[in-house]
Design a protein around this motif. Structure first.
Motif, PDB file in Angstrom:
ATOM      1  N   VAL A 244       0.852  -1.180   0.000  1.00  0.00           N
ATOM      2  CA  VAL A 244       0.000   0.000   0.000  1.00  0.00           C
ATOM      3  C   VAL A 244       0.892   1.235   0.000  1.00  0.00           C
ATOM      4  N   ILE A 245       0.644   2.146  -0.935  1.00  0.00           N
ATOM      5  CA  ILE A 245       1.362   3.415  -0.950  1.00  0.00           C
ATOM      6  C   ILE A 245       0.663   4.356   0.023  1.00  0.00           C
ATOM      7  N   LEU A 246       1.362   4.721   1.089  1.00  0.00           N
ATOM      8  CA  LEU A 246       0.752   5.565   2.117  1.00  0.00           C
ATOM      9  C   LEU A 246       0.762   7.037   1.730  1.00  0.00           C
ATOM     10  N   THR A 247       1.774   7.471   0.981  1.00  0.00           N
ATOM     11  CA  THR A 247       1.917   8.890   0.619  1.00  0.00           C
ATOM     12  C   THR A 247       1.155   9.199  -0.665  1.00  0.00           C
ATOM     13  N   THR A 248      -0.134   8.979  -0.613  1.00  0.00           N
ATOM     14  CA  THR A 248      -0.965   9.284  -1.773  1.00  0.00           C
ATOM     15  C   THR A 248      -2.345   9.697  -1.300  1.00  0.00           C
ATOM     16  N   VAL A 249      -3.011  10.530  -2.102  1.00  0.00           N
ATOM     17  CA  VAL A 249      -4.391  10.932  -1.833  1.00  0.00           C
ATOM     18  C   VAL A 249      -5.152  10.892  -3.144  1.00  0.00           C
ATOM     19  N   LYS A 250      -6.449  10.625  -3.049  1.00  0.00           N
ATOM     20  CA  LYS A 250      -7.270  10.543  -4.251  1.00  0.00           C
ATOM     21  C   LYS A 250      -7.842  11.896  -4.647  1.00  0.00           C
ATOM     22  N   GLU A 251      -8.207  12.688  -3.639  1.00  0.00           N
ATOM     23  CA  GLU A 251      -8.862  13.959  -3.931  1.00  0.00           C
ATOM     24  C   GLU A 251      -7.813  15.073  -4.123  1.00  0.00           C
ATOM     25  N   GLN A 252      -8.166  16.062  -4.903  1.00  0.00           N
ATOM     26  CA  GLN A 252      -7.288  17.211  -5.107  1.00  0.00           C
ATOM     27  C   GLN A 252      -7.380  18.144  -3.901  1.00  0.00           C
ATOM     28  N   VAL A 253      -6.236  18.618  -3.447  1.00  0.00           N
ATOM     29  CA  VAL A 253      -6.194  19.509  -2.302  1.00  0.00           C
ATOM     30  C   VAL A 253      -5.906  20.928  -2.784  1.00  0.00           C
ATOM     31  N   SER A 254      -6.661  21.887  -2.271  1.00  0.00           N
ATOM     32  CA  SER A 254      -6.487  23.285  -2.667  1.00  0.00           C
ATOM     33  C   SER A 254      -5.415  23.952  -1.846  1.00  0.00           C
ATOM     34  N   VAL A 255      -4.780  24.956  -2.431  1.00  0.00           N
ATOM     35  CA  VAL A 255      -3.795  25.757  -1.704  1.00  0.00           C
ATOM     36  C   VAL A 255      -4.432  26.370  -0.467  1.00  0.00           C
TER      37      VAL A 255
END
Length: 257
Positions: A244-255
């Protein structure tokens, strides 16, 4: 000694790693010509703290900043400054976060504005090589299977692998056993087990693999002045199948998140 993590500990590492991944999204949105690496560092620290983490690098062995920002021929551990990024540069963004005593660590190298096709190839090959290595992080494989997969892919594309710096185990400390080289013969070293959490991070040079550390005692550069790229994920070995890749996210994060 290799420390195997419990599911509860991996869950905490996943929280720290998610902050790292989200911070990378924010930094990549901010990278453009004219931006300084010190601004990116400040943005990274604010994001990590605002999202419940502690910067992992700041103060680590006296490193002065949250972010390692390595530009062009800088391989790793570049110290942020008032230097402004220029069109056509590439910048490696390496950072970590701590949540309840557990670490996450990740890096990505991104273009500044438009870059040449050759530079795009360097970035694509380095990222793909990382994933080739990650795919080998399976129960029953040997530690060197990771490095062999990375090295084979990189050298098949005409680039070289840095040998002076390697990946590592991670957990309650930023750097734990085992070391994870990005090169070597297959079938060597420790067998991979469920509960291992590894930071897999190839550093790939356009020219030769040799590096040198500058007078600041941190910034490592290519000895021949060629460009270098660095990608890193924190991954957790599973009972079966790929990690499992822990350093990943599915949703886009805003500034502004």
């Amino acid at each position: 000694m290799i420390m195997l993590k419990t599911e509860e500990e991996i869950a905490l590492m996943a929280q720290a790693s998610k902050i790292v991944a989200e911070a990378h999204q924010v930094l990549q949105q901010a990278v453009r010509p004219g931006v300084t690496t010190l601004y990116l560092d400040e943005l990274a620290e604010t994001f990590i703290r605002d999202h419940g983490g502690v910067p992992a690098f700041k103060g680590y062995r006296s490193f002065p900043n949250t972010l390692c920002a390595s530009v062009n021929h800088e391989v790793v551990h570049g110290i942020p400054s008032n230097r402004a990024l220029k069109e056509g540069d590439i910048v490696g963004l390496d950072l970590g976060a701590i949540v309840q005593g557990f670490y996450g660590d990740g890096a990505v190298t991104v273009p500044v504005g438009q870059v040449s096709d050759d530079v795009e190839t360097l970035l694509k090959v380095t990222g793909a090589a990382m994933h080739k290595g990650i795919d080998q992080a399976r129960v029953g494989n040997r530690l060197s299977d990771i490095g062999h997969a990375i090295q084979s892919y990189v050298e098949a594309h005409g680039f070289s692998i840095v040998r002076d710096f390697v990946g590592h185990g991670i957990g309650r400390r930023l750097h734990e056993e085992p070391q994870v080289p990005n090169y070597g013969r297959p079938g060597q070293g420790s067998r991979l087990q469920f509960g291992m959490v590894l930071a897999i991070e190839p550093m790939v040079n356009v020219g030769g693999p040799q590096v040198q550390v500058l007078d600041d005692q941190w910034t490592a550069v290519t000895k021949d002045g060629s460009l270098s790229a660095h990608f890193e994920h924190t991954v957790a070995v599973q009972p079966e199948g790929p990690p499992v890749i822990l350093t990943t996210v599915k949703e886009q994060v805003s500034v502004n998140s």
